[in-house]
Scaffold this active site. Structure first.
Site, short mmCIF file in Angstrom:
data_model
loop_
_atom_site.label_atom_id
_atom_site.label_comp_id
_atom_site.label_asym_id
_atom_site.label_seq_id
_atom_site.Cartn_x
_atom_site.Cartn_y
_atom_site.Cartn_z
N GLU A 87 22.62 -15.05 13.43
CA GLU A 87 22.13 -16.41 13.66
C GLU A 87 21.70 -17.08 12.36
O GLU A 87 21.31 -16.42 11.40
CB GLU A 87 20.96 -16.40 14.64
CG GLU A 87 19.71 -15.74 14.14
CD GLU A 87 18.56 -15.90 15.11
OE1 GLU A 87 18.06 -17.04 15.25
OE2 GLU A 87 18.16 -14.89 15.70
N ARG A 98 11.09 -23.91 11.98
CA ARG A 98 12.55 -23.81 11.99
C ARG A 98 13.20 -24.64 13.08
O ARG A 98 14.41 -24.87 13.07
CB ARG A 98 12.97 -22.34 12.16
CG ARG A 98 12.68 -21.49 10.95
CD ARG A 98 12.97 -20.01 11.18
NE ARG A 98 14.36 -19.77 11.46
CZ ARG A 98 14.79 -18.76 12.23
NH1 ARG A 98 13.93 -17.93 12.79
NH2 ARG A 98 16.08 -18.58 12.43
N ARG A 102 20.24 -23.69 16.31
CA ARG A 102 20.82 -22.54 15.63
C ARG A 102 22.34 -22.56 15.73
O ARG A 102 22.92 -23.10 16.67
CB ARG A 102 20.35 -21.21 16.25
CG ARG A 102 18.86 -20.99 16.31
CD ARG A 102 18.29 -20.62 14.94
NE ARG A 102 16.90 -20.25 15.05
CZ ARG A 102 15.87 -21.10 15.07
NH1 ARG A 102 16.09 -22.40 14.97
NH2 ARG A 102 14.63 -20.67 15.17
N HIS A 117 17.15 -23.69 21.54
CA HIS A 117 16.65 -22.33 21.27
C HIS A 117 17.17 -21.31 22.27
O HIS A 117 16.41 -20.62 22.95
CB HIS A 117 15.12 -22.30 21.19
CG HIS A 117 14.62 -21.16 20.37
ND1 HIS A 117 14.10 -20.02 20.93
CD2 HIS A 117 14.56 -20.97 19.03
CE1 HIS A 117 13.73 -19.17 19.97
NE2 HIS A 117 14.02 -19.73 18.80
#
Length: 126
Positions: A87, A98, A102, A117
């Protein structure tokens, strides 16, 4: 009688051809993307495209966890042995951490994007 039959045959042929043409649109999708929502790379947010460029270049990555093993604990991606997926963070403007976005890559060249997420994924088509 023949004049009534010909238009019906033509309509049937057109329907068949239209069905074949629409089936071909997804034929270029890689097999690993079958049954998943997809997104063209060009339609990803700019930050996701920048993260993909970093992945292509092999880094350096801005976050220490980038490149770490993704466990697929949610089971939303095809099952593989641990270590198959990795990831990478996609920065979220205005986020103090963050964020939720992703990129997840697989050893077979698969690329997935999530902006929630890991609640959902889209296969990235290049």
């Amino acid at each position: 009688m023949l004049l009534r039959f010909v238009p019906r045959v033509l309509v049937c042929l057109l329907v068949l051809l239209a069905g074949c043409a629409s089936g071909e649109a997804g034929r270029d999708d890689p097999s690993w993307a079958a049954g998943m929502a997809t997104v063209q790379e060009a339609r990803l947010p700019a930050q996701a495209r920048e993260t993909l460029a970093l992945i292509d270049e092999g880094g350096p990555y801005p976050y220490a966890k980038d490149g770490s093993v993704f466990g697929n604990f949610e089971g939303l991606l095809p099952a593989h042995k641990r270590g198959y997926y990795h990831e990478y963070t996609v920065p979220t403007p205005g986020s103090r951490d963050r964020g939720a976005r992703r990129i997840v890559t697989g050893r077979g060249g698969e690329i997935y994007y999530t902006d929630d997420h890991y609640d959902s994924f889209r296969a990235v088509l290049r």
